[in-house]
Every structure is written in C-alpha cells, then in structure tokens.
Design an enzyme around this catalytic site. Structure first.
Site, PDB file in Angstrom:
ATOM      1  N   GLU A  82       1.050  -1.318   0.034  1.00  0.00           N
ATOM      2  CA  GLU A  82      -0.137  -0.102  -0.221  1.00  0.00           C
ATOM      3  C   GLU A  82       1.003   1.416   0.341  1.00  0.00           C
ATOM      4  O   GLU A  82       0.755   2.151  -0.792  1.00  0.00           O
ATOM      5  CB  GLU A  82      -1.455   0.383   1.658  1.00  0.00           C
ATOM      6  CG  GLU A  82      -1.624   0.757   1.420  1.00  0.00           C
ATOM      7  CD  GLU A  82      -2.579   1.401   0.326  1.00  0.00           C
ATOM      8  OE1 GLU A  82      -3.889   0.591  -0.578  1.00  0.00           O
ATOM      9  OE2 GLU A  82      -2.642   2.067  -0.788  1.00  0.00           O
TER      10      GLU A  82
ATOM     11  N   LYS B  56       5.295   4.665  -9.729  1.00  0.00           N
ATOM     12  CA  LYS B  56       4.523   4.340  -8.912  1.00  0.00           C
ATOM     13  C   LYS B  56       3.346   4.191  -9.926  1.00  0.00           C
ATOM     14  O   LYS B  56       1.916   3.260  -9.928  1.00  0.00           O
ATOM     15  CB  LYS B  56       3.420   5.358  -7.754  1.00  0.00           C
ATOM     16  CG  LYS B  56       4.770   5.770  -6.990  1.00  0.00           C
ATOM     17  CD  LYS B  56       4.780   7.622  -6.298  1.00  0.00           C
ATOM     18  CE  LYS B  56       6.001   7.652  -5.228  1.00  0.00           C
ATOM     19  NZ  LYS B  56       5.791   9.108  -5.182  1.00  0.00           N
TER      20      LYS B  56
END
Ligand SMILES: NC(=O)c1ccc[n+]([C@@H]2O[C@H](COP(=O)([O-])OP(=O)(O)OC[C@H]3O[C@@H](n4cnc5c(N)ncnc54)[C@H](OP(=O)(O)O)[C@@H]3O)[C@@H](O)[C@H]2O)c1
Length: 437
Positions: free
Chosen positions: A131, A206
């Site tokens: 996460e 990302k």
C-alpha cells in the site's frame, strides 16, 4: 489469544523507524483490535549503533537483510530499504521463497520486478502487500483492489510526487524553477540529485503499479511515456493562470480504443477541478469507474509517519489473515499490457513559441496548424514594445501562445516540426497537454 504475528523489519530509516514507533505506541490497542499481538522481533539496518527513536532492547539485530528474510523467527518480512534491485530484491525474494508474508513501500522494486514477485508470492501462498508504495499514506491500492473492484475503471489521474507538486506550487507563488527546487531540497523534500522526482521517473514507477491494479494488466514500466517538469517556465505558469488552468505533474492511465494510455507529464488542468486545488507536497489520485463515477483521495504522499500508517495497515491485514492477490487478481489472469501509442493521444494543447518578428511569420504558423487539421481555440501574439522584446542576434522575438481544440499528439508534433524547420521560431517550442477533468 492467537499467537503473535512476528515481524522482521529491514530498513530503519525515515519509514522503518516510524513503523517501529507506531507499533510501539499502539501495540496494546492493536492487540485488542486484532485479538493477537503484532511484535517486532528482529530488525536490520546498516548502522547498529544509531538511535532510532524506539526501544531496541529485546529485538534481535541482523546485519544482513537476506538472513533476516530467511529467519524462522519471523512470520512477516517488512522491506523498507528501498532500491529497484540489489538487497531489497534479494531479501524480498528470499522471504517469499520461504512462504513468509512481505510488506514493502518500495515502488521502484515493484515497478521493475512486480510481476515476478507477484507470481512467486502466489506460487508460495505468501501474501505480498505494498500500500505504501503509491501515494504514501493514501490508501489507493486497497481502494482500487478492494473497495472499487466492482467497477470497470476508465481513468486514473494522480499527483503522485509531492516534490514536483511543491515546486509547481511555489512557482505559482512567483518563484522560478531553480529557486523552487533549491527550497524543496533545503526542506528535505528533494534529493541532492532530484532528477528521479523532477524528471517524472518516480511518478512513472507509481503509475505503472496503479495501471496494473486498476486495469488488470501486467506491470509494464517501460511502456509509460514520461516527461518531467524541469522545462516549465514562469511564463507558462502565468499563461495557465490567465487561461483558467493550473499546471500539475500528472500520472494518467486511461482506457482508449487502441489500448491503455499511461503517461506522465506536466498537465494543464482546469483551475476549478478538485485535482487543481491540491497544493504543496500533498498527493491526490482521482479514479473514474462506470458505477462509482469519480472519486478522489488526497493526503500526505510521503513522510515517515504517513507512510508508516500505510505499512501498518498492510501488516494488520496480514495479522487478520486477509488474503488478496497482490495485483488484485491472480497473476495468470492479468492481461498483457496493450499500449496505446502516445502519438494517438487526443486532447487540447498549450503551445508557446518565440516567433521571429518578420512579416508573415504569424500567418505561416497559423497555416501549418490548419494544414495539420488542428483547430485553434486561441492564438495570442503578445507584441512587446521594441526594446522590451527579447532578441536573438538581429531578430526580435515575440511570444505567441496557442491553445488548440482537441487534436492528436501526432498532428501537433508534425505541425511543430514543420514550423521549426521553416525557421520562423527560435528555440524549442513549449508544449503542455491540457487534460479535461
Ligand atoms: N520516505 C518517504 O517518505 C517514503 C514514502 C513512500 C515510500 N517510501 C519508500 O520506503 C522505502 C524506505 O524509504 P526511507 O525514506 O525510509 O529510506 P531511508 O531513510 O534511506 O532508510 C533506508 C534504511 O535502509 C537501511 N539500509 C540501506 N541499505 C541497507 C543494506 N544494504 N542492509 C541493511 N540495511 C540497509 C538504512 O540503514 P541505516 O539507517 O543504518 O543507514 C536505512 O535504515 C523506500 O522504498 C522508499 O521508496 C518512502
């Protein structure tokens, strides 16, 4: 009470030490929430003597992350070293090989090796959670993988690098790029070598992860189009403001008819959009899906404590026995990434040219645009009085700003190429894509 979940943390820097402190501070509350304790039983870093802000007594020390990853004394290996390969990769591989759960915040590792790691994790029945790798403290992976899993997602738009957003925000406040970058470095937001952030590579790592989780495709970092912010000038910031936009470094992943478009570049977004209002080091991700419509999450995208919050969220899932395929579906069911070529990208464009002040130059530019079927929303020549306009040799240069209606990247590049070849302009044209939000 169930047996404690035993953690080994490799890397006790900004994030690792915060994770240890959070677990120390909230240990009793977590035990009561989970019905079992979560204990840091072993740690590893380079310098053993350094004070880390938590009690190290009773915690085993390892000099080698790989030996920690293999140790029978832990159930979960928490990798907070960083780096796309090397020790981080070796130790995560070693932990998964032995069937241990892995929690990591390492976007570079996942962007480069995420597919192999996801396959290995599944083959060994070992959970792999990350996460904190995207958006720091913002729970975007869980949101995409679990909460929004019922949707067919169509577009993800993210401000994923706080350093770039900070620099662009300071430029809006009147600073030039070099001064804004120096301030970001002084405040510890940007590294001494800032290129990984400002050239868009961190955002691309990302985005590669988000694209996979959102669209059910294999991670393909190399397929992402990447352009950074170092060429943005105060004139562009001022023009954006005048035109009702703000400039953000966005990572965008979008379904198109010809495949998935994944791109990182400075983008003009309407000033009244939610994402335009995200200032400073804050990160934000907007997700669009067929049933949810649009939803945006924003919050601290970096920093030890915010990132530790996300790392511990993953640890809690593992303590509860929550098992989700790392990329949201079994790795064998991920589709190969079908890349939509950047040349086919459709949208509006902002162009800024330094035009040589000669008769016919302005008309020649408009003609080239028309020949490429580019319809112009506006073309503005800001004639400066003689003496005030910049010069190159004997040529007076007049800035011209063009806003196009929706067109293709190929058309814009073609037209600009011809205009450059004809010598009507000086230097490289500035081009910033406009994103409808
Ligand atoms: N910082 C953030 O805001 C942030 C946000 C999101 C994600 N992340 C990710 O989190 C990870 C950690 O980042 P960070 O900022 O915490 O990094 P950091 O402050 O540089 O800490 C790295 C830690 O790893 C240890 N280390 C480095 N090489 C090692 C080796 N060969 N063997 C054992 N230990 C080693 C260092 O030991 P010493 O302390 O002894 O030198 C240090 O404790 C990275 O993947 C990063 O991308 C960071």
């Amino acid at each position: 009470m169930q047996d404690a979940l035993r953690l080994g943390i490799a890397g006790l820097g900004t994030v690792g030490a915060s994770v240890a402190r959070l677990l120390e501070r909230h240990g009793d509350a977590l035990a009561s929430q989970l019905g079992r304790r979560v204990e840091v039983v072993a740690v590893c870093a380079r310098e053993r003597e350094r004070q880390r802000g938590f009690v190290m007594g009773g915690i085993a020390w390892h000099d080698d992350p790989v030996s920690l990853a293999r140790s029978d004394s832990i159930d979960v290996f928490v990798e907070l070293i960083g780096g796309a390969g090397g020790t981080a990769l070796e130790s995560v591989n070693a932990a998964l090989q032995t069937g241990k759960g892995v929690v990591t915040a390492n976007k570079a590792l996942l962007a480069a090796h995420g597919m192999d790691l996801a396959r290995l994790a599944e083959a060994r029945g070992a959970p792999l959670a990350f996460e904190a790798a995207v958006g720091g403290g913002i729970p975007i992976i869980k949101t995409l993988r679990e909460a929004l899993a019922g949707n067919r997602l169509t577009r993800i738009t993210g401000i994923l690098n706080g350093t770039c957003n900070f620099i662009l925000t300071r430029m809006e406040e009147g600073m030039a790029y070099p001064a804004a970058l120096r301030e970001a470095q002084a405040l510890g937001y940007a590294e001494a070598d800032p290129s990984f952030d400002v050239e868009g590579f961190d955002t691309a790592d990302k985005l590669a992860i988000l694209t996979s989780v959102a669209f059910g495709t294999e991670i393909d970092r190399d397929a992402i189009f990447v352009e950074g912010i170092s060429h943005i000038e105060p004139e562009d910031i001022a023009a954006a403001d005048e035109l009702g936009y703000r400039i953000k470094l966005l990572g965008v992943a979008q379904r198109t008819e010809s495949g998935i478009e994944s791109r990182v570049h400075p983008t003009m977004v309407p000033r009244d959009s939610d994402i335009a209002r995200v200032s400073g080091v804050i990160n934000a991700v907007s997700v669009e899906g067929d049933f949810i419509g649009a939803v945006m999450l924003s919050g601290p995208g970096a920093g030890g404590d915010a990132t530790a919050s996300a790392v511990v969220g993953d640890i809690i899932d593992l303590a509860r026995g929550v098992r989700v395929p790392p990329l949201g579906r079994p790795a064998a069911n991920l589709e190969p990434y079908r890349r939509a070529e950047m040349r086919a990208h459709e949208g509006g464009y902002y162009l800024r040219l330094k035009v040589r002040d000669r008769p016919g130059a302005f008309a020649a530019i408009a003609r080239r645009m028309a020949e490429a079927n580019i319809s112009l929303d506006s073309i503005v020549q800001r004639n400066r009085p003689p003496g005030a306009a910049p010069k190159h040799g004997d040529d007076v240069l007049q800035p011209v700003t063009i806003i196009t209606h929706s067109t293709t990247e190929a058309a814009v590049r073609g037209a600009l190429g011809r205009i450059e070849a004809e010598g009507e302009i000086f230097g490289r044209p500035q081009m910033i894509r406009i994103e409808a939000m």
